[in-house]
Design a protein around this motif. Sequence first.
Motif, PDB file in Angstrom:
ATOM      1  N   LEU A  22      -0.870  -3.443  -4.270  1.00 51.76           N
ATOM      2  CA  LEU A  22       0.140  -3.413  -5.613  1.00 51.76           C
ATOM      3  C   LEU A  22       1.032  -4.537  -5.235  1.00 51.76           C
ATOM      4  O   LEU A  22       1.590  -4.604  -3.995  1.00 51.76           O
ATOM      5  CB  LEU A  22       0.859  -2.262  -5.612  1.00 51.76           C
ATOM      6  CG  LEU A  22       2.101  -2.140  -6.915  1.00 51.76           C
ATOM      7  CD1 LEU A  22       1.262  -2.354  -8.251  1.00 51.76           C
ATOM      8  CD2 LEU A  22       2.597  -0.842  -6.801  1.00 51.76           C
ATOM      9  N   ALA A  23       0.933  -5.652  -6.058  1.00 54.30           N
ATOM     10  CA  ALA A  23       1.967  -6.921  -5.922  1.00 54.30           C
ATOM     11  C   ALA A  23       3.269  -6.582  -6.310  1.00 54.30           C
ATOM     12  O   ALA A  23       3.291  -5.847  -7.319  1.00 54.30           O
ATOM     13  CB  ALA A  23       1.337  -8.056  -6.378  1.00 54.30           C
ATOM     14  N   MET A  24       4.289  -6.986  -5.704  1.00 52.79           N
ATOM     15  CA  MET A  24       5.763  -6.881  -6.045  1.00 52.79           C
ATOM     16  C   MET A  24       5.585  -7.370  -7.548  1.00 52.79           C
ATOM     17  O   MET A  24       6.348  -6.824  -8.271  1.00 52.79           O
ATOM     18  CB  MET A  24       6.661  -7.400  -5.032  1.00 52.79           C
ATOM     19  CG  MET A  24       6.640  -6.589  -3.590  1.00 52.79           C
ATOM     20  SD  MET A  24       7.238  -4.878  -4.132  1.00 52.79           S
ATOM     21  CE  MET A  24       8.913  -5.023  -4.750  1.00 52.79           C
ATOM     22  N   ILE A  25       5.317  -8.549  -7.539  1.00 56.12           N
ATOM     23  CA  ILE A  25       5.274  -9.209  -8.943  1.00 56.12           C
ATOM     24  C   ILE A  25       3.726  -9.679  -9.074  1.00 56.12           C
ATOM     25  O   ILE A  25       3.138 -10.358  -7.955  1.00 56.12           O
ATOM     26  CB  ILE A  25       5.981 -10.410  -9.094  1.00 56.12           C
ATOM     27  CG1 ILE A  25       7.307  -9.919  -9.074  1.00 56.12           C
ATOM     28  CG2 ILE A  25       5.605 -11.120 -10.462  1.00 56.12           C
ATOM     29  CD1 ILE A  25       8.466 -11.346  -9.256  1.00 56.12           C
ATOM     30  N   CYS A  66       0.795  -1.089   0.088  1.00 60.45           N
ATOM     31  CA  CYS A  66      -0.102   0.124  -0.095  1.00 60.45           C
ATOM     32  C   CYS A  66       1.032   1.355   0.177  1.00 60.45           C
ATOM     33  O   CYS A  66       1.711   1.282   0.866  1.00 60.45           O
ATOM     34  CB  CYS A  66      -1.029   0.061   1.262  1.00 60.45           C
ATOM     35  SG  CYS A  66      -1.771  -1.224   1.310  1.00 60.45           S
ATOM     36  N   ILE A  67       0.853   1.906  -1.047  1.00 57.37           N
ATOM     37  CA  ILE A  67       1.642   3.060  -1.024  1.00 57.37           C
ATOM     38  C   ILE A  67       0.907   4.450  -1.730  1.00 57.37           C
ATOM     39  O   ILE A  67       0.214   4.357  -2.507  1.00 57.37           O
ATOM     40  CB  ILE A  67       2.961   2.942  -2.103  1.00 57.37           C
ATOM     41  CG1 ILE A  67       4.052   4.023  -2.277  1.00 57.37           C
ATOM     42  CG2 ILE A  67       2.276   2.660  -3.499  1.00 57.37           C
ATOM     43  CD1 ILE A  67       5.293   3.496  -3.014  1.00 57.37           C
ATOM     44  N   TYR A  76       0.297   9.730  -6.435  1.00 54.26           N
ATOM     45  CA  TYR A  76      -0.156   8.368  -6.552  1.00 54.26           C
ATOM     46  C   TYR A  76      -0.660   7.663  -5.448  1.00 54.26           C
ATOM     47  O   TYR A  76      -0.019   8.013  -4.531  1.00 54.26           O
ATOM     48  CB  TYR A  76       0.528   7.447  -7.696  1.00 54.26           C
ATOM     49  CG  TYR A  76       2.023   6.987  -7.126  1.00 54.26           C
ATOM     50  CD1 TYR A  76       2.384   6.346  -5.956  1.00 54.26           C
ATOM     51  CD2 TYR A  76       3.086   7.998  -7.476  1.00 54.26           C
ATOM     52  CE1 TYR A  76       3.458   6.096  -5.631  1.00 54.26           C
ATOM     53  CE2 TYR A  76       4.455   7.588  -6.989  1.00 54.26           C
ATOM     54  CZ  TYR A  76       4.626   6.771  -6.018  1.00 54.26           C
ATOM     55  OH  TYR A  76       5.705   6.726  -5.900  1.00 54.26           O
ATOM     56  N   SER A  77      -1.529   6.927  -5.295  1.00 57.33           N
ATOM     57  CA  SER A  77      -1.827   6.147  -4.152  1.00 57.33           C
ATOM     58  C   SER A  77      -2.706   4.753  -4.708  1.00 57.33           C
ATOM     59  O   SER A  77      -3.769   4.736  -5.387  1.00 57.33           O
ATOM     60  CB  SER A  77      -3.227   6.963  -3.507  1.00 57.33           C
ATOM     61  OG  SER A  77      -3.562   6.349  -2.466  1.00 57.33           O
ATOM     62  N   TYR A  78      -2.086   3.732  -4.112  1.00 58.11           N
ATOM     63  CA  TYR A  78      -2.400   2.503  -4.489  1.00 58.11           C
ATOM     64  C   TYR A  78      -2.738   1.390  -3.081  1.00 58.11           C
ATOM     65  O   TYR A  78      -1.712   1.364  -2.345  1.00 58.11           O
ATOM     66  CB  TYR A  78      -1.316   1.660  -5.387  1.00 58.11           C
ATOM     67  CG  TYR A  78      -0.850   2.250  -6.658  1.00 58.11           C
ATOM     68  CD1 TYR A  78      -1.778   2.944  -7.450  1.00 58.11           C
ATOM     69  CD2 TYR A  78       0.330   2.508  -7.163  1.00 58.11           C
ATOM     70  CE1 TYR A  78      -1.475   3.526  -8.615  1.00 58.11           C
ATOM     71  CE2 TYR A  78       0.572   3.148  -8.099  1.00 58.11           C
ATOM     72  CZ  TYR A  78      -0.253   3.669  -8.785  1.00 58.11           C
ATOM     73  OH  TYR A  78       0.054   4.491 -10.175  1.00 58.11           O
ATOM     74  N   PRO A 104       0.932  -2.692 -14.370  1.00 56.72           N
ATOM     75  CA  PRO A 104       1.360  -1.477 -15.321  1.00 56.72           C
ATOM     76  C   PRO A 104       1.610  -0.244 -14.402  1.00 56.72           C
ATOM     77  O   PRO A 104       2.163   0.715 -14.705  1.00 56.72           O
ATOM     78  CB  PRO A 104       0.288  -1.453 -16.072  1.00 56.72           C
ATOM     79  CG  PRO A 104      -0.315  -2.689 -16.357  1.00 56.72           C
ATOM     80  CD  PRO A 104      -0.320  -3.166 -14.851  1.00 56.72           C
ATOM     81  N   ARG A 105       1.021  -0.288 -13.204  1.00 56.36           N
ATOM     82  CA  ARG A 105       1.059   0.783 -12.189  1.00 56.36           C
ATOM     83  C   ARG A 105       2.572   1.165 -11.636  1.00 56.36           C
ATOM     84  O   ARG A 105       3.031   2.387 -11.368  1.00 56.36           O
ATOM     85  CB  ARG A 105       0.121   0.560 -10.954  1.00 56.36           C
ATOM     86  CG  ARG A 105      -1.264   0.728 -11.457  1.00 56.36           C
ATOM     87  CD  ARG A 105      -2.131   0.506 -10.365  1.00 56.36           C
ATOM     88  NE  ARG A 105      -2.155  -0.615  -9.616  1.00 56.36           N
ATOM     89  CZ  ARG A 105      -2.690  -1.237  -8.566  1.00 56.36           C
ATOM     90  NH1 ARG A 105      -3.432  -0.484  -7.797  1.00 56.36           N
ATOM     91  NH2 ARG A 105      -2.475  -2.532  -8.223  1.00 56.36           N
TER      92      ARG A 105
END
Length: 305
Positions: A183-186, A160-161, A172-174, A204-205
């Motif tokens: 957001l997954a690392m992979i 979560c970033i 940006y905010s995910y 893509p983010r």
Amino acid sequence: MTASIRLPFHKDSSLLHLSAAMQRAQQKAQQAIAAAAEKEAHTPAPFIVPGINETARAIPNYIARSSMFAPVRRGWRPMHDDTVFLEGTNILLKGSGKQLTEDHADIWMHAMYLQTTALLGEAPTINRADFLRGMGRPTGGSAYEWLHDGMKDLARFTLCIEARRKDGTVKYSYGNHPSTRVLAMIGGFDYDEPTGSYTIYADPRWAQIFSNREYALVDWAKRLRMRHDLSKSLQRLIGTSADIQQKYSLEILKERAQYTGRMRDFRATLERSLVELETLEVITEPRIEAATRGHKQAVWTRLDR
């Protein structure tokens, strides 16, 4: 002579037809704009990270500064659940999953490099032996198992970033709000056993997080020659700052390294890694000296990559 009678504005049929036509035209224009935006969002584009190539890898500054990847001892990795890895005026970085190591950082940076060889939104495919060779690793049964375990750990680790600009607006905010995905690392991967190949899916983010050169470049050849994980960790940290002379308190470095032992033991490990970084010409003139209020700090001069 018969006088012409003009209907009230709201009953004039010609004006009503004109108004309806304008509304339809406006609606079609809005639909066209939305369709173009949707097409652009799903149209593969090059994933461009200036400076990244066969001899250099890249990692976003916020991640490189944090303890998300850490030189923890093998066999001991705590589980995280929305753990805060970095927090400041303009950044909040949280993660969930099993603690990631410097080995995971190597796999992730190499996977993101491979993504630059394909279009964003498309998944690069690479033979697992070639993947390991690109990381300076041996090939074989135990190495293949190490790589597969690492890929699974990265796919399971989510972020979560939220990053803000200097004026406080969101860059940006995910994952930090219910309306946005983590957001997954992979993003995931497929493994084809007959060919021994991985197909890697990157969200893509990541392109936005890498934008505006907000990342550290890592000398890949020097990294592959490092024997100590703390040296690799410090290499990432050094790359996040353009300052020639850099200073960090030992307390901050110990916490960032997720080191739970005694400070004197950490200092010995740190000094060993500083010597290695100097030998590899990543830094020069490393030393540990007294800072304010009797605290100790590590000081070095950064050399250009």
